[in-house]
Write a protein that holds these residues in place. Structure first.
Motif, PDB file in Angstrom:
ATOM      1  N   ASP A 135      -6.262   1.362 -10.881  1.00 53.41           N
ATOM      2  CA  ASP A 135      -5.305   2.015  -9.894  1.00 53.41           C
ATOM      3  C   ASP A 135      -5.911   2.825  -8.942  1.00 53.41           C
ATOM      4  OD1 ASP A 135      -3.209   1.123 -11.139  1.00 53.41           O
ATOM      5  OD2 ASP A 135      -2.384   2.683 -12.516  1.00 53.41           O
ATOM      6  N   LEU A 136      -6.741   3.303  -9.087  1.00 57.01           N
ATOM      7  CA  LEU A 136      -7.469   3.661  -7.856  1.00 57.01           C
ATOM      8  C   LEU A 136      -8.315   3.028  -6.979  1.00 57.01           C
ATOM      9  CD1 LEU A 136      -8.846   6.989  -8.956  1.00 57.01           C
ATOM     10  CD2 LEU A 136      -6.867   6.622  -7.470  1.00 57.01           C
ATOM     11  N   VAL A 137      -8.442   2.111  -7.307  1.00 58.03           N
ATOM     12  CA  VAL A 137      -9.111   0.798  -6.642  1.00 58.03           C
ATOM     13  C   VAL A 137      -8.159  -0.324  -5.867  1.00 58.03           C
ATOM     14  CG1 VAL A 137     -10.990  -1.094  -6.948  1.00 58.03           C
ATOM     15  CG2 VAL A 137     -11.710   0.661  -8.193  1.00 58.03           C
ATOM     16  N   TYR A 138      -7.505  -0.570  -6.648  1.00 56.89           N
ATOM     17  CA  TYR A 138      -6.194  -1.400  -6.172  1.00 56.89           C
ATOM     18  C   TYR A 138      -5.911  -0.172  -4.758  1.00 56.89           C
ATOM     19  CZ  TYR A 138      -6.069  -5.282  -9.869  1.00 56.89           C
ATOM     20  OH  TYR A 138      -6.079  -6.463  -9.909  1.00 56.89           O
ATOM     21  N   ARG A 139      -5.667   0.939  -5.348  1.00 54.72           N
ATOM     22  CA  ARG A 139      -5.119   1.846  -3.665  1.00 54.72           C
ATOM     23  C   ARG A 139      -5.990   1.775  -2.829  1.00 54.72           C
ATOM     24  NH1 ARG A 139      -3.121   7.217  -5.856  1.00 54.72           N
ATOM     25  NH2 ARG A 139      -5.460   8.120  -5.681  1.00 54.72           N
ATOM     26  N   ALA A 140      -6.925   2.311  -3.204  1.00 54.37           N
ATOM     27  CA  ALA A 140      -8.281   2.447  -2.086  1.00 54.37           C
ATOM     28  C   ALA A 140      -8.347   0.866  -1.289  1.00 54.37           C
ATOM     29  CB  ALA A 140      -8.789   2.466  -2.489  1.00 54.37           C
ATOM     30  N   GLU A 150      -5.069   2.054   1.189  1.00 50.86           N
ATOM     31  CA  GLU A 150      -6.108   2.837   2.521  1.00 50.86           C
ATOM     32  C   GLU A 150      -6.303   2.444   3.073  1.00 50.86           C
ATOM     33  OE1 GLU A 150      -5.539   6.110  -1.622  1.00 50.86           O
ATOM     34  OE2 GLU A 150      -6.668   5.507  -0.992  1.00 50.86           O
ATOM     35  N   GLU A 151      -7.195   3.729   3.837  1.00 51.16           N
ATOM     36  CA  GLU A 151      -8.501   3.497   4.419  1.00 51.16           C
ATOM     37  C   GLU A 151      -9.629   3.776   4.567  1.00 51.16           C
ATOM     38  OE1 GLU A 151      -8.095   2.136   7.555  1.00 51.16           O
ATOM     39  OE2 GLU A 151      -5.620   2.184   8.258  1.00 51.16           O
ATOM     40  N   ARG A 152      -9.980   3.232   3.034  1.00 54.11           N
ATOM     41  CA  ARG A 152     -11.255   3.310   2.151  1.00 54.11           C
ATOM     42  C   ARG A 152     -11.612   1.475   2.226  1.00 54.11           C
ATOM     43  NH1 ARG A 152     -11.029   7.741  -1.771  1.00 54.11           N
ATOM     44  NH2 ARG A 152      -8.908   7.234  -2.703  1.00 54.11           N
ATOM     45  N   SER A 153     -13.123   1.570   2.283  1.00 51.80           N
ATOM     46  CA  SER A 153     -13.794   0.207   1.913  1.00 51.80           C
ATOM     47  C   SER A 153     -14.118   0.621   0.577  1.00 51.80           C
ATOM     48  CB  SER A 153     -14.521  -0.372   2.607  1.00 51.80           C
ATOM     49  OG  SER A 153     -15.330  -1.679   2.709  1.00 51.80           O
ATOM     50  N   VAL A 154     -14.266  -0.015  -0.499  1.00 45.99           N
ATOM     51  CA  VAL A 154     -14.180  -0.511  -1.687  1.00 45.99           C
ATOM     52  C   VAL A 154     -15.846  -0.732  -1.955  1.00 45.99           C
ATOM     53  CG1 VAL A 154     -12.165  -0.047  -2.653  1.00 45.99           C
ATOM     54  CG2 VAL A 154     -13.004  -2.041  -2.550  1.00 45.99           C
ATOM     55  N   PHE A 155     -15.816  -1.582  -1.337  1.00 46.00           N
ATOM     56  CA  PHE A 155     -17.240  -2.368  -0.838  1.00 46.00           C
ATOM     57  C   PHE A 155     -18.480  -1.275  -0.503  1.00 46.00           C
ATOM     58  CE2 PHE A 155     -13.894  -5.423  -0.584  1.00 46.00           C
ATOM     59  CZ  PHE A 155     -14.239  -6.293  -2.156  1.00 46.00           C
TER      60      PHE A 155
END
Length: 219
Positions: free
Chosen positions: A119-124, A128-133
């Motif tokens: 859920d947190l990764v999906y939301r980010a 959100e203004e965050r790159s999960v990479f």
């Protein structure tokens, strides 16, 4: 009853489909007896670590459309996400290899924090203004989900950690005939493809439950 969900965090319909499935599950009378397991699937396994770009540019190149047309495609997906109460950024999102993210999700599964981290990764990634990479962003999300910073960094530093588990999930998806995601397998009896409406998931759960009950009665 077990429900297995093959998905990729880069897949917007997986993000939407998870929310719709959870609404469908909430409407299922036996929801407390359902175990949900998330499995790995890479939309583009050809991407290499560190290879990133913007989603709009990638869609335009992949589909042969203009950036304006690609953006319109994203706006359509965004409207579906927002109708489910999900945040969705159309501009400024990155894409990249999701293999390491899947490896960390397998660690989270071992620690009982997989659904929270997903859920947190999906939301980010989508809202959100965050790159999960970005490694530090991914580690921060994992810590937020309840994992230990050092353990997550240790997994990311070891290319073999949970790699076999990710590949096994993907191999099994192919064996089941899944060519895309999200792909839901209910009790190894029924499959549901795509981010279907919540009521479709409720009906599928009921059908799988009834089939399971009938099989038990006939045993």
């Amino acid at each position: 009853m077990r429900v297995e969900i093959w998905s990729d965090i880069a897949c917007p319909w997986c993000y939407i489909g998870k929310a719709r499935f959870e609404k469908g599950l909430a409407g299922f009378a036996h929801r407390d007896e359902v175990e949900v397991v998330h499995r790995s699937f890479e939309l583009d396994p050809r991407l290499t670590k560190g290879e990133t770009g913007t989603v709009i540019d990638m869609l335009a190149a992949k589909t042969g459309r203009t950036r304006a047309e690609a953006r319109e495609m994203e706006e359509h997906v965004a409207s579906n996400a927002r109708s489910e109460g999900l945040g969705y950024r159309v501009d400024g999102r990155d894409y990249g290899s999701t293999f390491d993210i899947h490896r960390v999700l397998h660690l989270a599964k071992v620690r009982g924090r997989q659904d929270t981290l997903l859920d947190l990764v999906y939301r980010a990634n989508f809202a959100e203004e965050r790159s999960v990479f970005d490694v530090d962003t991914l580690v921060g999300l994992a810590v937020e989900a309840g994992l230990e910073d050092a353990e997550v960094r240790g997994v990311l530093a070891d290319p073999d950690a949970y790699a076999a588990e990710v590949r096994a999930d993907q191999r099994e998806a192919a064996e089941l005939g899944a060519s895309g995601v999200p792909f839901f397998v209910l009790d190894r009896r029924y499959g549901v493809s795509g981010g279907q409406p919540a009521e479709v998931f409720t009906q599928a759960l009921e059908q799988a439950w009834d089939s399971r009950t009938q099989a038990g009665a006939g045993a």
